[in-house]
Design a protein around this motif. Structure first.
Motif, mmCIF file in Angstrom:
data_model
loop_
_atom_site.group_PDB
_atom_site.id
_atom_site.type_symbol
_atom_site.label_atom_id
_atom_site.label_comp_id
_atom_site.label_asym_id
_atom_site.label_seq_id
_atom_site.Cartn_x
_atom_site.Cartn_y
_atom_site.Cartn_z
ATOM 1 N N ALA A 194 -11.930 5.283 2.558
ATOM 2 C CA ALA A 194 -11.931 5.519 1.510
ATOM 3 C C ALA A 194 -11.342 4.766 0.410
ATOM 4 N N ASP A 195 -12.057 4.318 -0.757
ATOM 5 C CA ASP A 195 -11.300 3.403 -1.590
ATOM 6 C C ASP A 195 -10.470 4.162 -2.268
ATOM 7 N N ILE A 196 -8.866 3.747 -2.376
ATOM 8 C CA ILE A 196 -8.277 4.487 -3.225
ATOM 9 C C ILE A 196 -7.612 3.677 -4.468
ATOM 10 N N SER B 194 -3.745 18.261 3.858
ATOM 11 C CA SER B 194 -3.628 17.114 3.274
ATOM 12 C C SER B 194 -2.335 16.321 3.699
ATOM 13 N N GLN C 292 0.764 -1.326 0.080
ATOM 14 C CA GLN C 292 -0.034 0.147 -0.095
ATOM 15 C C GLN C 292 0.945 1.274 -0.050
ATOM 16 N N MET D 268 0.456 4.113 -2.838
ATOM 17 C CA MET D 268 0.380 5.453 -2.478
ATOM 18 C C MET D 268 1.514 6.679 -2.741
ATOM 19 N N LYS E 265 0.958 6.916 -6.611
ATOM 20 C CA LYS E 265 -0.274 7.555 -7.013
ATOM 21 C C LYS E 265 -0.414 9.172 -6.475
ATOM 22 N N PHE E 266 0.001 9.222 -5.160
ATOM 23 C CA PHE E 266 -0.398 10.576 -4.618
ATOM 24 C C PHE E 266 0.999 11.222 -4.362
ATOM 25 N N MET F 265 -8.107 3.709 2.455
ATOM 26 C CA MET F 265 -7.637 4.329 3.772
ATOM 27 C C MET F 265 -8.716 4.327 4.724
#
Length: 163
Positions: free
Chosen positions: A146-148, A85, A36, A40, A43-44, A154
């Motif tokens: 939340a589905d990421i 954030s 994960q 992440m 992606k982020f 998350m």
């Protein structure tokens, strides 16, 4: 001495991505696991992802302590809240009031934008961060799942600090 420096260029975004790679791996692998964290980060928190977020209204800042880049903070202006954030600090630099200084900076920005509060999300198993946020005046508002994507979720608390 703590300096908070606005990030505007791809070089800045690359520096943040490198910080994220170190901080997230040391902190989040025990909480959510390596697959994960890998997902992440790409992606982020890749330089390209950060650049896209900045183009969409996010503000990223590098946190420097004694002229060394030791963390970063990012937020986005919403209708009534400043969404905090990201706030991440390298392990060896925690406990030096860097996060507290960054939160005060975010509070000043929220007031400048005439917003009523700061909100953030924090993993429900990130107990040290939750304690730190509570000590800085945040309250637990609700749980969010939340589905990421890629089969990952998350599982967070939303915390709010009213100004």
């Amino acid at each position: 001495m703590i300096d908070i420096v606005l990030s505007k260029t791809i070089l800045d975004f690359n520096a943040i991505a490198q910080l994220a790679n170190v901080i997230w791996r040391e902190h989040y692998i025990p909480i959510v696991g390596k697959p994960q964290v890998d997902y992440m980060l790409e992606k982020f928190q890749s330089a390209i992802a950060i650049e896209s977020q900045v183009k969409n209204g996010f503000e990223y800042f590098i946190l420097n302590f004694e002229k060394k880049s030791v963390g970063y903070i990012a937020f986005n202006k919403e209708n009534n809240a400043l969404f905090l954030s990201k706030i991440y600090i390298k392990h060896d630099y925690r406990g030096k009031k860097i996060a507290k200084t960054a939160i005060k900076f975010a509070e000043q920005k929220a007031k400048l934008y005439n917003l009523q509060c700061i909100r953030l999300t924090v993993n429900i198993n990130n107990t040290n961060a939750i304690k730190a946020y509570k000590a800085m005046g945040f309250i637990n508002n609700r749980e969010l799942i939340a589905d990421i994507g890629n089969g990952f979720v998350m599982d967070d608390f939303e915390m709010i600090k009213y100004l």
